[in-house]
Design a protein around this motif. Sequence first.
Motif, PDB file in Angstrom:
ATOM      1  N   LEU A  46      29.391  47.376  33.382  1.00  0.00           N
ATOM      2  CA  LEU A  46      30.316  46.977  32.330  1.00  0.00           C
ATOM      3  C   LEU A  46      31.393  46.065  32.905  1.00  0.00           C
ATOM      4  O   LEU A  46      31.712  46.124  34.092  1.00  0.00           O
ATOM      5  CB  LEU A  46      30.972  48.212  31.704  1.00  0.00           C
ATOM      6  CG  LEU A  46      30.029  49.256  31.093  1.00  0.00           C
ATOM      7  CD1 LEU A  46      30.831  50.448  30.578  1.00  0.00           C
ATOM      8  CD2 LEU A  46      29.195  48.654  29.978  1.00  0.00           C
ATOM      9  N   HIS A  47      31.972  45.240  32.033  1.00  0.00           N
ATOM     10  CA  HIS A  47      33.029  44.337  32.489  1.00  0.00           C
ATOM     11  C   HIS A  47      34.294  45.137  32.807  1.00  0.00           C
ATOM     12  O   HIS A  47      34.590  46.143  32.142  1.00  0.00           O
ATOM     13  CB  HIS A  47      33.336  43.287  31.416  1.00  0.00           C
ATOM     14  CG  HIS A  47      34.129  42.132  31.936  1.00  0.00           C
ATOM     15  ND1 HIS A  47      35.503  42.177  32.081  1.00  0.00           N
ATOM     16  CD2 HIS A  47      33.741  40.907  32.383  1.00  0.00           C
ATOM     17  CE1 HIS A  47      35.929  41.029  32.575  1.00  0.00           C
ATOM     18  NE2 HIS A  47      34.882  40.235  32.767  1.00  0.00           N
ATOM     19  N   PRO A  48      35.057  44.728  33.837  1.00  0.00           N
ATOM     20  CA  PRO A  48      36.280  45.464  34.205  1.00  0.00           C
ATOM     21  C   PRO A  48      37.259  45.656  33.051  1.00  0.00           C
ATOM     22  O   PRO A  48      37.933  46.690  32.983  1.00  0.00           O
ATOM     23  CB  PRO A  48      36.893  44.598  35.310  1.00  0.00           C
ATOM     24  CG  PRO A  48      35.748  43.852  35.897  1.00  0.00           C
ATOM     25  CD  PRO A  48      34.782  43.626  34.781  1.00  0.00           C
ATOM     26  N   ARG A  49      37.350  44.682  32.140  1.00  0.00           N
ATOM     27  CA  ARG A  49      38.268  44.848  31.002  1.00  0.00           C
ATOM     28  C   ARG A  49      37.862  46.048  30.153  1.00  0.00           C
ATOM     29  O   ARG A  49      38.704  46.828  29.704  1.00  0.00           O
ATOM     30  CB  ARG A  49      38.277  43.581  30.137  1.00  0.00           C
ATOM     31  CG  ARG A  49      39.067  42.427  30.701  1.00  0.00           C
ATOM     32  CD  ARG A  49      39.297  41.358  29.641  1.00  0.00           C
ATOM     33  NE  ARG A  49      38.045  40.847  29.100  1.00  0.00           N
ATOM     34  CZ  ARG A  49      37.358  39.827  29.620  1.00  0.00           C
ATOM     35  NH1 ARG A  49      37.812  39.214  30.691  1.00  0.00           N
ATOM     36  NH2 ARG A  49      36.238  39.416  29.070  1.00  0.00           N
ATOM     37  N   LEU A  62      40.406  41.537  36.094  1.00  0.00           N
ATOM     38  CA  LEU A  62      40.056  41.484  34.679  1.00  0.00           C
ATOM     39  C   LEU A  62      39.487  40.132  34.264  1.00  0.00           C
ATOM     40  O   LEU A  62      38.890  40.022  33.191  1.00  0.00           O
ATOM     41  CB  LEU A  62      41.289  41.813  33.829  1.00  0.00           C
ATOM     42  CG  LEU A  62      41.904  43.200  34.076  1.00  0.00           C
ATOM     43  CD1 LEU A  62      43.039  43.454  33.098  1.00  0.00           C
ATOM     44  CD2 LEU A  62      40.850  44.296  33.964  1.00  0.00           C
ATOM     45  N   ASP A  63      39.670  39.106  35.091  1.00  0.00           N
ATOM     46  CA  ASP A  63      39.110  37.794  34.770  1.00  0.00           C
ATOM     47  C   ASP A  63      37.797  37.540  35.513  1.00  0.00           C
ATOM     48  O   ASP A  63      37.367  36.393  35.659  1.00  0.00           O
ATOM     49  CB  ASP A  63      40.115  36.683  35.090  1.00  0.00           C
ATOM     50  CG  ASP A  63      40.550  36.688  36.560  1.00  0.00           C
ATOM     51  OD1 ASP A  63      40.134  37.604  37.303  1.00  0.00           O
ATOM     52  OD2 ASP A  63      41.310  35.778  36.944  1.00  0.00           O
ATOM     53  N   THR A  64      37.147  38.604  35.971  1.00  0.00           N
ATOM     54  CA  THR A  64      35.864  38.459  36.664  1.00  0.00           C
ATOM     55  C   THR A  64      34.853  37.785  35.742  1.00  0.00           C
ATOM     56  O   THR A  64      34.630  38.255  34.617  1.00  0.00           O
ATOM     57  CB  THR A  64      35.322  39.833  37.097  1.00  0.00           C
ATOM     58  OG1 THR A  64      36.259  40.454  37.982  1.00  0.00           O
ATOM     59  CG2 THR A  64      33.979  39.696  37.801  1.00  0.00           C
ATOM     60  N   PRO A  65      34.230  36.682  36.163  1.00  0.00           N
ATOM     61  CA  PRO A  65      33.221  36.029  35.316  1.00  0.00           C
ATOM     62  C   PRO A  65      32.028  36.946  35.075  1.00  0.00           C
ATOM     63  O   PRO A  65      31.650  37.740  35.951  1.00  0.00           O
ATOM     64  CB  PRO A  65      32.813  34.798  36.141  1.00  0.00           C
ATOM     65  CG  PRO A  65      33.932  34.585  37.110  1.00  0.00           C
ATOM     66  CD  PRO A  65      34.470  35.946  37.416  1.00  0.00           C
ATOM     67  N   ASN A  66      31.438  36.845  33.899  1.00  0.00           N
ATOM     68  CA  ASN A  66      30.291  37.695  33.564  1.00  0.00           C
ATOM     69  C   ASN A  66      29.142  37.515  34.545  1.00  0.00           C
ATOM     70  O   ASN A  66      28.427  38.471  34.863  1.00  0.00           O
ATOM     71  CB  ASN A  66      29.811  37.389  32.145  1.00  0.00           C
ATOM     72  CG  ASN A  66      30.771  37.908  31.088  1.00  0.00           C
ATOM     73  OD1 ASN A  66      31.265  39.018  31.196  1.00  0.00           O
ATOM     74  ND2 ASN A  66      31.051  37.101  30.083  1.00  0.00           N
ATOM     75  N   HIS A 124      40.718  44.659  42.808  1.00  0.00           N
ATOM     76  CA  HIS A 124      40.064  44.034  43.955  1.00  0.00           C
ATOM     77  C   HIS A 124      38.594  43.802  43.602  1.00  0.00           C
ATOM     78  O   HIS A 124      37.967  44.660  42.955  1.00  0.00           O
ATOM     79  CB  HIS A 124      40.174  44.929  45.197  1.00  0.00           C
ATOM     80  CG  HIS A 124      39.774  44.238  46.465  1.00  0.00           C
ATOM     81  ND1 HIS A 124      38.458  44.103  46.857  1.00  0.00           N
ATOM     82  CD2 HIS A 124      40.521  43.623  47.423  1.00  0.00           C
ATOM     83  CE1 HIS A 124      38.404  43.443  48.000  1.00  0.00           C
ATOM     84  NE2 HIS A 124      39.641  43.146  48.368  1.00  0.00           N
ATOM     85  N   PRO A 125      38.023  42.683  44.019  1.00  0.00           N
ATOM     86  CA  PRO A 125      36.622  42.392  43.661  1.00  0.00           C
ATOM     87  C   PRO A 125      35.625  43.456  44.110  1.00  0.00           C
ATOM     88  O   PRO A 125      34.559  43.601  43.499  1.00  0.00           O
ATOM     89  CB  PRO A 125      36.360  41.049  44.365  1.00  0.00           C
ATOM     90  CG  PRO A 125      37.702  40.416  44.505  1.00  0.00           C
ATOM     91  CD  PRO A 125      38.662  41.550  44.727  1.00  0.00           C
ATOM     92  N   ASP A 126      35.941  44.211  45.167  1.00  0.00           N
ATOM     93  CA  ASP A 126      34.992  45.209  45.658  1.00  0.00           C
ATOM     94  C   ASP A 126      34.758  46.350  44.669  1.00  0.00           C
ATOM     95  O   ASP A 126      33.815  47.129  44.837  1.00  0.00           O
ATOM     96  CB  ASP A 126      35.473  45.794  46.990  1.00  0.00           C
ATOM     97  CG  ASP A 126      35.292  44.824  48.150  1.00  0.00           C
ATOM     98  OD1 ASP A 126      34.661  43.767  47.939  1.00  0.00           O
ATOM     99  OD2 ASP A 126      35.793  45.108  49.254  1.00  0.00           O
TER     100      ASP A 126
END
Length: 437
Positions: free
Chosen positions: A359-362, A347-351, A391-393
Amino acid sequence: MSVTYTVTVIHDRDPQPTPQTELREALGQIQPSATVSRPPESDPIYYLQVDPADADKIHSLADNFLAGSPACRAVVSSGLALPERSQDETSIIVQRKPGVTDPVSQSVLHAMGESGFDREQSQVRTGWRYRVAVDELSSENLVEVAGQLGNEIVDEWFTFGEGEPEMVPDPFRSFPSESTGRVEVSLLDANDEQLQSLSDTGGLSLDLVEMQTIQNHYRGLDRNPSEIELETIAQTWSEHCCHKTLTGRIRHGDHVYGNMLKETIFGVTRELDKPWCWSVFKDNAGVIGIDDEWGVSFKVETHNHPSALEPYGGAGTGIGGVIRDTLGTGLGARPILNTDVFCFAPLDTPNEDLPAGTLHPRRILRGVVSGVRDYGNRMGIPTANGAIHFHPDFVGNPLVFCGSVGLIRKEHVDKTVNPGDQIVAIGGRTGRDGIHG
């Protein structure tokens, strides 16, 4: 002849209002330097078309159902007018595109029918108005913020600067119907390049070999397919429906599977042939016996890419699809619970780490959880267990794994389908978002 009213619900009586986190997050992403002078607000909007004879019921509906809380007040306006906002506020209005399914409107229509409105003469569309007092927010950035609040696949949005009057197009507008009758697709004499072009431009997602197979079939019938026939084949042969990957030729180490699904899960189940496996690989859900009288049905499916594109609708139709399959198992199993497994990017993946157009994970998480909740818990079928993994994948495509469990009597497990059987379709009308989805 009908009359139109707009009901806007204002949350200004709550001493501890729920913070508008989505708008704050969007502002922080688009213009981090923006200064918000007071907490942003969001107002649900209900556009109502009713028979003139029912106009006297609008205020009661607005106060008792649409507002429904002492912390809110409903403002009723004739036509498509919205209540005035503060002069220092910019606003964004997000609403469903014409023809797209509007789930909230169905609940409102049900309440209107229960309240004595002429249901046949009533229509409802819904939206949201976001209001914020913010310093030096450019019109370009305001449009970008709106894009974070809506989804261009199913929503349209409109932005208004400080002091600018809010005017929206008719939410009840419709598009001209397509040509009626049989529409043929010229397939018989098409060359390979034309066949592939038909698939690509029509969004059929069929490769050349598949298009050639269809062409040869209709050459045998000595006629071209209709547009609906070609669409039906494309849907049936899609990855979602027939699992091309699982049933394809796959190399794992030194071993090559000709059809991985048949040679593994199918194969071992057939080989073991357990007597408590009452129905496997032949109906809408599998059924295992728990005693001599009752069996448990279980069906799971993924709705990954639909949820990546439109999280709420993608996940909702995912859980709805397996509930449907439970009801369609044998002579009808009874759904008793739902289950799910969700996998998202952190959820803290940078844009800047998001692939273009995703879309952003959040946002995906919020929509997926809401979609499964609204199509399960809120219709009386509890989500009894589940899991969530990050997971980032999963940044480009989440895993949205939905399941439904039902109960069925042993004598109701088997059924036969014969030519000439009558088919009755029950349910709401398919929206533009559900066609070729």
